[in-house]
Design an enzyme around this catalytic site. Structure first.
Site, PDB file in Angstrom:
ATOM      1  N   SER A  98       0.834  -1.203   0.000  1.00 49.42           N
ATOM      2  CA  SER A  98       0.000   0.000   0.000  1.00 49.42           C
ATOM      3  C   SER A  98       0.864   1.248   0.000  1.00 49.42           C
ATOM      4  CB  SER A  98      -0.870  -0.017   1.260  1.00 49.42           C
ATOM      5  OG  SER A  98      -1.444   1.236   1.472  1.00 49.42           O
ATOM      6  N   LYS A 135       2.306  -3.776   6.714  1.00 47.35           N
ATOM      7  CA  LYS A 135       2.693  -3.815   5.290  1.00 47.35           C
ATOM      8  C   LYS A 135       4.212  -3.655   5.147  1.00 47.35           C
ATOM      9  CE  LYS A 135      -1.344  -4.420   3.440  1.00 47.35           C
ATOM     10  NZ  LYS A 135      -1.650  -5.742   2.896  1.00 47.35           N
ATOM     11  N   TYR A 184      -1.580  -0.686  10.907  1.00 44.51           N
ATOM     12  CA  TYR A 184      -1.847  -1.373   9.637  1.00 44.51           C
ATOM     13  C   TYR A 184      -0.662  -1.188   8.695  1.00 44.51           C
ATOM     14  CZ  TYR A 184      -3.553  -1.719   4.818  1.00 44.51           C
ATOM     15  OH  TYR A 184      -3.675  -1.999   3.478  1.00 44.51           O
TER      16      TYR A 184
HETATM   17  P1  NAD Z   1     -11.050  -7.022   1.544  1.00 41.55           P
HETATM   18  O1  NAD Z   1     -11.262  -7.055   3.017  1.00 41.55           O
HETATM   19  O2  NAD Z   1     -12.216  -6.765   0.666  1.00 41.55           O
HETATM   20  O3  NAD Z   1     -10.376  -8.394   1.069  1.00 41.55           O
HETATM   21  C1  NAD Z   1      -9.551  -9.175   1.892  1.00 41.55           C
HETATM   22  C2  NAD Z   1     -10.026 -10.616   1.773  1.00 41.55           C
HETATM   23  O4  NAD Z   1      -9.180 -11.432   2.592  1.00 41.55           O
HETATM   24  C3  NAD Z   1     -11.461 -10.823   2.270  1.00 41.55           C
HETATM   25  O5  NAD Z   1     -12.179 -11.609   1.343  1.00 41.55           O
HETATM   26  C4  NAD Z   1     -11.273 -11.567   3.598  1.00 41.55           C
HETATM   27  O6  NAD Z   1     -12.366 -12.429   3.869  1.00 41.55           O
HETATM   28  C5  NAD Z   1      -9.982 -12.303   3.346  1.00 41.55           C
HETATM   29  N1  NAD Z   1      -9.225 -12.620   4.571  1.00 41.55           N
HETATM   30  C6  NAD Z   1      -8.937 -11.789   5.600  1.00 41.55           C
HETATM   31  N2  NAD Z   1      -8.198 -12.437   6.522  1.00 41.55           N
HETATM   32  C7  NAD Z   1      -8.028 -13.704   6.054  1.00 41.55           C
HETATM   33  C8  NAD Z   1      -7.351 -14.852   6.550  1.00 41.55           C
HETATM   34  N3  NAD Z   1      -6.700 -14.824   7.723  1.00 41.55           N
HETATM   35  N4  NAD Z   1      -7.364 -15.966   5.807  1.00 41.55           N
HETATM   36  C9  NAD Z   1      -8.013 -16.021   4.613  1.00 41.55           C
HETATM   37  N5  NAD Z   1      -8.667 -14.971   4.098  1.00 41.55           N
HETATM   38  C10 NAD Z   1      -8.670 -13.825   4.816  1.00 41.55           C
HETATM   39  O7  NAD Z   1      -9.874  -5.973   1.266  1.00 41.55           O
HETATM   40  P2  NAD Z   1      -9.339  -5.396  -0.118  1.00 41.55           P
HETATM   41  O8  NAD Z   1      -9.666  -3.963  -0.173  1.00 41.55           O
HETATM   42  O9  NAD Z   1      -9.739  -6.281  -1.231  1.00 41.55           O
HETATM   43  O10 NAD Z   1      -7.782  -5.500   0.129  1.00 41.55           O
HETATM   44  C11 NAD Z   1      -7.002  -6.601  -0.324  1.00 41.55           C
HETATM   45  C12 NAD Z   1      -5.545  -6.372   0.055  1.00 41.55           C
HETATM   46  O11 NAD Z   1      -5.106  -5.149  -0.507  1.00 41.55           O
HETATM   47  C13 NAD Z   1      -5.303  -6.263   1.550  1.00 41.55           C
HETATM   48  O12 NAD Z   1      -4.080  -6.901   1.850  1.00 41.55           O
HETATM   49  C14 NAD Z   1      -5.191  -4.767   1.772  1.00 41.55           C
HETATM   50  O13 NAD Z   1      -4.393  -4.469   2.890  1.00 41.55           O
HETATM   51  C15 NAD Z   1      -4.524  -4.324   0.491  1.00 41.55           C
HETATM   52  N6  NAD Z   1      -4.784  -2.914   0.162  1.00 41.55           N
HETATM   53  C16 NAD Z   1      -6.053  -2.459   0.034  1.00 41.55           C
HETATM   54  C17 NAD Z   1      -6.292  -1.106  -0.251  1.00 41.55           C
HETATM   55  C18 NAD Z   1      -7.690  -0.562  -0.397  1.00 41.55           C
HETATM   56  O14 NAD Z   1      -7.852   0.663  -0.439  1.00 41.55           O
HETATM   57  N7  NAD Z   1      -8.726  -1.376  -0.493  1.00 41.55           N
HETATM   58  C19 NAD Z   1      -5.195  -0.238  -0.413  1.00 41.55           C
HETATM   59  C20 NAD Z   1      -3.912  -0.739  -0.295  1.00 41.55           C
HETATM   60  C21 NAD Z   1      -3.706  -2.079  -0.003  1.00 41.55           C
END
Ligand code: NAD
Ligand code: UDP
Length: 342
Positions: free
Chosen positions: A126, A154, A150
């Site tokens: 991120s 990362k 958080y």
């Molecule tokens: P999200 O919560 O929609 O997706 C994460 C998925 O991981 C969910 O389906 C959840 O059920 C699953 N999950 C969580 N813990 C788990 C575990 N222990 N075992 C198995 N599955 C698990 O989030 P997102 O927005 O799709 O983000 C995905 C990734 O991208 C994350 O790592 C997040 O930190 C990173 N990210 C997101 C953003 C954003 O703005 N959305 C920005 C930068 C980075």
């Protein structure tokens, strides 16, 4: 080349779009998700888009036995690791939970990859790892430092991947540093569906436009920016997903990738203020969206915009979809969700 890819967190907002983009590019997809922040029906929606079908393994990425069974049953060529917790506010309240799930999950996954000889990894990092960037636009060599638990997970995971790539010279990784993903799949069936009150701007605007929230709170209009509100680099989630496919294929081609974890920004390189985002969303919806300027949100920075040059140079990837498309697609998904919920 056709690969079999494990997408952890593949039922989530970004993961579901990554799974759809992988299928669209002709790859085979195995999704590992515990549905702690998503719904099983997302898998059916991904498969309805196709072509082909993603295979689901339901489980926690920290569970070594599940990982061993998964890697034993499928010949995985590469992993895209998206599973984890992502709410900055919650991470301040529950820092140990974030260490346990995010860092613990990454360590368990990387151990299993090494046990099974899977040596290609794309990691969801991120722009939060840049903290308060000194220069704009932000390049990958900018000083790292983050302001919340958080973000520290990362940074920690990026560091662990660096170390694994030094210890195992045939291991190759890319850490994709996402800027602000928004929007939804053109089918209208995949999108962001946060539980409770959204923290992020776009879902909050969408819910306000849908009448679920009364008004958008604009967090500060006294920043040193063109209209005083915070500037971010919003990126369409389908562009972001295609960036993962480009990163994966780069790793599988294997030119000068082994023994390193390369950080790559995924953004548009274009800054949009909160008021500009509101105006664009208003145009997509066709009606007014009430808002009120309130105090700054603690920890927010005035401006974060990517330099996406490395992604273009190395991966041949560049964001194609603009702000109007982001708003239109985000709104189409929101409307569909409202219809489904009655
Ligand atoms: P999200 O919560 O929609 O997706 C994460 C998925 O991981 C969910 O389906 C959840 O059920 C699953 N999950 C969580 N813990 C788990 C575990 N222990 N075992 C198995 N599955 C698990 O989030 P997102 O927005 O799709 O983000 C995905 C990734 O991208 C994350 O790592 C997040 O930190 C990173 N990210 C997101 C953003 C954003 O703005 N959305 C920005 C930068 C980075
Ligand atoms: N923001 C806002 N109201 C909200 C949510 C966010 O004014 O309800 C602003 C926030 O201050 C920032 C921008 O919108 O300038 C993007 O915030 P978001 O939480 O979506 O992303 P991040 O802060 O992680 O970049």
């Amino acid at each position: 080349m056709r690969a079999t890819v494990l997408a952890t967190g593949g039922a989530g907002y970004i993961g579901s779009h990554v799974a759809a983009a992988l299928l669209a590019a002709g790859h085979q997809v195995v999704i590992l998700d515990d549905f702690s922040n998503s719904r099983p029906e997302v898998i059916d929606r991904i498969n309805a888009i196709g072509p082909g079908r993603a295979v689901l393994v339901r489980g926690d990425v920290r569970d070594g036995a599940i990982l061993d069974a998964l890697f034993g049953a499928h010949r995985i060529d590469a992993v895209i690791h998206l599973a984890g917790l992502k709410a900055v506010g919650e991470s301040v309240e529950k820092p140990l939970l974030y260490q346990k799930v995010n860092v613990g999950g990454a360590v368990a996954l990387f151990e299993a990859m090494l046990r099974h000889g899977v040596m290609r990894l794309v990691f969801s990092s991120s722009a939060t790892v840049y903290g308060m960037p000194e220069r704009m636009p932000v390049t990958e060599d900018a000083r790292l430092g983050t302001t919340n638990p958080y973000g520290r997970t990362k940074l920690a995971i990026e560091g662990i991947i660096d170390d694994v790539a030094v210890a195992h010279r045939d291991f190759a990784a890319i850490s994709l540093r996402y800027f602000n993903p928004v929007g939804a799949h053109a089918s209208g069936t995949l999108g962001e569906d946060p539980r409770g009150v959204p923290n992020n701007l776009f879902p909050y605007i969408a819910q306000t436009a849908a009448g679920v929230r009364e008004r958008v709170r604009v967090f500060g209009d006294d920043y040193p920016t063109r209209d005083g509100t915070g500037i971010r680099d919003y990126i369409h989630v389908v562009d972001l997903a295609e960036g993962h496919v480009a990163a994966l294929e780069h790793l599988l081609r294997g030119d000068d990738v082994e023994g390193r974890n390369r950080p790559i920004n995924l953004g548009c390189g274009k800054g949009t203020s909160v008021l500009e985002a509101l105006a664009a969303f208003r145009r997509a919806v066709g009606t007014d969206i009430p808002f009120q300027v309130v105090a700054r949100r603690p920890g927010d920075v005035p401006e974060v915009v990517a330099d996406p040059g490395l992604a273009e140079q190395l991966l041949g990837w560049r964001a194609k979809r603009g702000l109007a498309q982001m708003c239109a697609d985000h709104w189409a998904f929101q409307r569909r969700r409202m219809r489904e919920l009655g």
